[in-house]
Design a protein around this motif. Sequence first.
Motif, PDB file in Angstrom:
ATOM      1  N   ASN A  43      23.057 -38.587  26.868  1.00  0.00           N
ATOM      2  CA  ASN A  43      23.068 -38.020  28.222  1.00  0.00           C
ATOM      3  C   ASN A  43      24.411 -37.375  28.539  1.00  0.00           C
ATOM      4  O   ASN A  43      24.459 -36.305  29.145  1.00  0.00           O
ATOM      5  CB  ASN A  43      22.761 -39.093  29.269  1.00  0.00           C
ATOM      6  N   ARG A  87      14.242 -38.185  31.390  1.00  0.00           N
ATOM      7  CA  ARG A  87      14.777 -37.560  30.174  1.00  0.00           C
ATOM      8  C   ARG A  87      14.961 -36.070  30.414  1.00  0.00           C
ATOM      9  O   ARG A  87      14.272 -35.466  31.233  1.00  0.00           O
ATOM     10  CB  ARG A  87      13.836 -37.796  29.011  1.00  0.00           C
ATOM     11  N   GLU A 145      11.870 -33.625  30.247  1.00  0.00           N
ATOM     12  CA  GLU A 145      10.631 -33.936  30.945  1.00  0.00           C
ATOM     13  C   GLU A 145      10.755 -33.895  32.457  1.00  0.00           C
ATOM     14  O   GLU A 145      11.836 -34.071  33.011  1.00  0.00           O
ATOM     15  CB  GLU A 145      10.078 -35.293  30.492  1.00  0.00           C
ATOM     16  N   ASP A 161      16.035 -34.299  36.052  1.00  0.00           N
ATOM     17  CA  ASP A 161      17.466 -34.403  35.808  1.00  0.00           C
ATOM     18  C   ASP A 161      17.978 -32.970  35.889  1.00  0.00           C
ATOM     19  O   ASP A 161      17.611 -32.126  35.069  1.00  0.00           O
ATOM     20  CB  ASP A 161      17.717 -35.005  34.421  1.00  0.00           C
TER      21      ASP A 161
END
Length: 115
Positions: A4, A37, A40, A56
């Motif tokens: 990340n 994620r 997605e 995100d």
Amino acid sequence: MSHNVIRRWLRRHHIFTGRVDRVIYYPERHDLPEIPRANELAVAGSPDFPKWLLIDCPCGKGHTVLVPLSKRANPAWRISIDDRHGPSVFPSIDRNRHEGERCHYWIKNGQIHWA
């Protein structure tokens, strides 16, 4: 270093914005992950009755964006899913994070397009 952290650094420097190629459904808004994620879209509700979309943010600055998908909300976004090309979200997502920081983009056929 976590994936990340690396992904967000790449996004922040516009080296890699990635693709959105999956839509994951969760029963209710409180079931959504804290951070979905990178590839997605997390959707609360069902394919027939989506309620919320969580992503995100592709800017890489470490925040998520939650938008209403319910037809009763105003404004409301809509999501369409093409199994071959990926998801699209309409209209564009435009969020002011802090003073002077704005994230404005479209998701079309799984691609992030910055305004």
